[in-house]
Design a protein around this motif. Structure first.
Motif, PDB file in Angstrom:
ATOM      1  N   GLN A  15       0.816  -1.216   0.000  1.00 46.23           N
ATOM      2  CA  GLN A  15       0.000   0.000   0.000  1.00 46.23           C
ATOM      3  C   GLN A  15       0.850   1.266   0.000  1.00 46.23           C
ATOM      4  O   GLN A  15       0.424   2.298  -0.500  1.00 46.23           O
ATOM      5  CB  GLN A  15      -0.929  -0.007   1.226  1.00 46.23           C
ATOM      6  N   VAL A  46       1.712  -8.988  -0.469  1.00 48.22           N
ATOM      7  CA  VAL A  46       1.054  -9.470  -1.681  1.00 48.22           C
ATOM      8  C   VAL A  46       0.988 -10.988  -1.646  1.00 48.22           C
ATOM      9  O   VAL A  46       2.010 -11.664  -1.606  1.00 48.22           O
ATOM     10  CB  VAL A  46       1.796  -9.007  -2.955  1.00 48.22           C
ATOM     11  N   LEU A  50      -4.156 -11.629  -4.586  1.00 44.67           N
ATOM     12  CA  LEU A  50      -3.913 -10.210  -4.832  1.00 44.67           C
ATOM     13  C   LEU A  50      -2.991 -10.022  -6.043  1.00 44.67           C
ATOM     14  O   LEU A  50      -3.203  -9.121  -6.859  1.00 44.67           O
ATOM     15  CB  LEU A  50      -3.312  -9.548  -3.586  1.00 44.67           C
ATOM     16  N   GLU A  53      -5.114 -10.665  -9.246  1.00 44.28           N
ATOM     17  CA  GLU A  53      -6.024  -9.535  -9.474  1.00 44.28           C
ATOM     18  C   GLU A  53      -5.258  -8.327  -9.999  1.00 44.28           C
ATOM     19  O   GLU A  53      -5.670  -7.674 -10.962  1.00 44.28           O
ATOM     20  CB  GLU A  53      -6.762  -9.174  -8.181  1.00 44.28           C
ATOM     21  N   THR A  54      -4.127  -8.031  -9.378  1.00 45.02           N
ATOM     22  CA  THR A  54      -3.317  -6.876  -9.763  1.00 45.02           C
ATOM     23  C   THR A  54      -2.817  -7.000 -11.202  1.00 45.02           C
ATOM     24  O   THR A  54      -2.925  -6.050 -11.988  1.00 45.02           O
ATOM     25  CB  THR A  54      -2.118  -6.737  -8.805  1.00 45.02           C
ATOM     26  N   LEU A  81      -1.819  -2.431  -8.133  1.00 45.27           N
ATOM     27  CA  LEU A  81      -1.536  -3.081  -6.849  1.00 45.27           C
ATOM     28  C   LEU A  81      -2.080  -2.264  -5.691  1.00 45.27           C
ATOM     29  O   LEU A  81      -2.737  -2.797  -4.796  1.00 45.27           O
ATOM     30  CB  LEU A  81      -0.025  -3.293  -6.687  1.00 45.27           C
ATOM     31  N   ALA A  84      -5.937  -2.474  -5.708  1.00 42.00           N
ATOM     32  CA  ALA A  84      -6.414  -3.789  -5.253  1.00 42.00           C
ATOM     33  C   ALA A  84      -6.188  -3.954  -3.753  1.00 42.00           C
ATOM     34  O   ALA A  84      -7.029  -4.530  -3.054  1.00 42.00           O
ATOM     35  CB  ALA A  84      -5.704  -4.895  -6.035  1.00 42.00           C
ATOM     36  N   THR A  85      -5.081  -3.436  -3.249  1.00 40.66           N
ATOM     37  CA  THR A  85      -4.787  -3.509  -1.819  1.00 40.66           C
ATOM     38  C   THR A  85      -5.802  -2.686  -1.029  1.00 40.66           C
ATOM     39  O   THR A  85      -6.331  -3.140  -0.013  1.00 40.66           O
ATOM     40  CB  THR A  85      -3.359  -3.028  -1.529  1.00 40.66           C
ATOM     41  N   ALA A  88      -9.061  -4.543  -0.864  1.00 46.83           N
ATOM     42  CA  ALA A  88      -8.973  -5.670   0.080  1.00 46.83           C
ATOM     43  C   ALA A  88      -9.064  -5.174   1.523  1.00 46.83           C
ATOM     44  O   ALA A  88      -9.770  -5.764   2.341  1.00 46.83           O
ATOM     45  CB  ALA A  88      -7.678  -6.447  -0.140  1.00 46.83           C
ATOM     46  N   PRO A  95      -8.851 -10.278  -0.445  1.00 48.84           N
ATOM     47  CA  PRO A  95      -8.697  -9.816  -1.824  1.00 48.84           C
ATOM     48  C   PRO A  95      -9.971 -10.070  -2.619  1.00 48.84           C
ATOM     49  O   PRO A  95     -10.434 -11.207  -2.713  1.00 48.84           O
ATOM     50  CB  PRO A  95      -7.545 -10.647  -2.384  1.00 48.84           C
ATOM     51  N   THR A  96     -10.552  -9.019  -3.117  1.00 44.23           N
ATOM     52  CA  THR A  96     -11.745  -9.117  -3.946  1.00 44.23           C
ATOM     53  C   THR A  96     -11.541  -8.219  -5.151  1.00 44.23           C
ATOM     54  O   THR A  96     -10.647  -7.391  -5.174  1.00 44.23           O
ATOM     55  CB  THR A  96     -12.998  -8.664  -3.176  1.00 44.23           C
ATOM     56  N   ILE A 100     -11.252 -11.996  -9.203  1.00 44.65           N
ATOM     57  CA  ILE A 100     -11.207 -13.088  -8.222  1.00 44.65           C
ATOM     58  C   ILE A 100     -12.345 -14.104  -8.413  1.00 44.65           C
ATOM     59  O   ILE A 100     -12.087 -15.303  -8.404  1.00 44.65           O
ATOM     60  CB  ILE A 100     -11.180 -12.536  -6.783  1.00 44.65           C
TER      61      ILE A 100
END
Length: 151
Positions: A15, A46, A50, A53-54, A81, A84-85, A88, A95-96, A100
C-alpha cells in the motif's frame, strides 16, 4: 517452522511503496512479474490472489519477465496493486475484485469472456486472460495508466 516473519527482511508495504521503490524492486531480473510480486522481501503483503487480481487489472501476463516491463507498465502495475490492496483492506483484508470470482478452472475473463489460462508461476497456481495484454476493451486498464508528463 517460524511463523513470525523477520520484519527487517520485508520489503515496503504494498500500500505504501513509492513508484521509485517499485521500479527498482519489481522491474529487475528475468523472473516472472508475478514471482517478484509474491516475494515478500520485494513488496510486503502481496499474496497469490492479490497478485493475480493486480496483474489482470494492469493487463500484464504473470509470466512476463519483470525486466521486460517499461517504466509506464511498472507505473500501471503499481497503481493496480495499490488499488487492489485498498479494496482488500476496505473488505476486511480479503482480496476481492472483478477477477477473483472468475479465477477458477473453466473461468472466463470478466472483460472479454475468453477462457482463463492456468499454470504454476512462482510456485503458485496462477490464472490469467491470454488476451489481457490489450485485446480486452473495457477501458479499465487505460484508467490505470499514468498521466502524461507535463510539458
Amino acid at each position: 517452522m517460524r511463523l513470525d516473519a523477520d520484519r527487517e527482511r520485508l520489503g515496503p508495504d504494498a500500500q505504501d511503496i513509492t513508484l521509485v521503490q517499485f521500479r527498482a524492486r519489481v522491474g529487475r531480473g528475468s523472473s516472472a512479474a508475478k514471482t517478484w510480486l509474491l516475494d515478500q522481501s520485494v513488496v510486503a503483503g502481496v499474496g497469490n490472489l492479490l497478485a493475480d487480481e493486480t496483474l489482470w487489472q494492469a493487463r500484464i501476463s504473470p509470466r512476463r519477465s519483470a525486466d521486460d516491463l517499461d517504466d509506464d507498465e511498472l507505473a500501471v502495475l503499481r497503481r493496480a496493486l495499490r488499488a487492489a490492496t485498498r479494496r482488500a483492506i476496505l473488505r476486511g483484508g480479503v482480496p476481492t475484485g472483478s477477477f477473483i470470482p472468475a479465477r477458477k478452472r473453466g473461468g472466463h475473463c470478466p472483460r472479454c469472456g475468453a477462457e482463463l489460462d492456468r499454470a504454476t508461476v512462482g510456485g503458485r497456481t496462477t490464472y490469467w486472460c491470454r488476451t489481457n495484454s490489450g485485446s480486452c476493451s473495457d477501458g479499465e486498464a487505460r484508467s490505470l495508466r499514468p498521466p502524461r508528463p507535463w510539458p
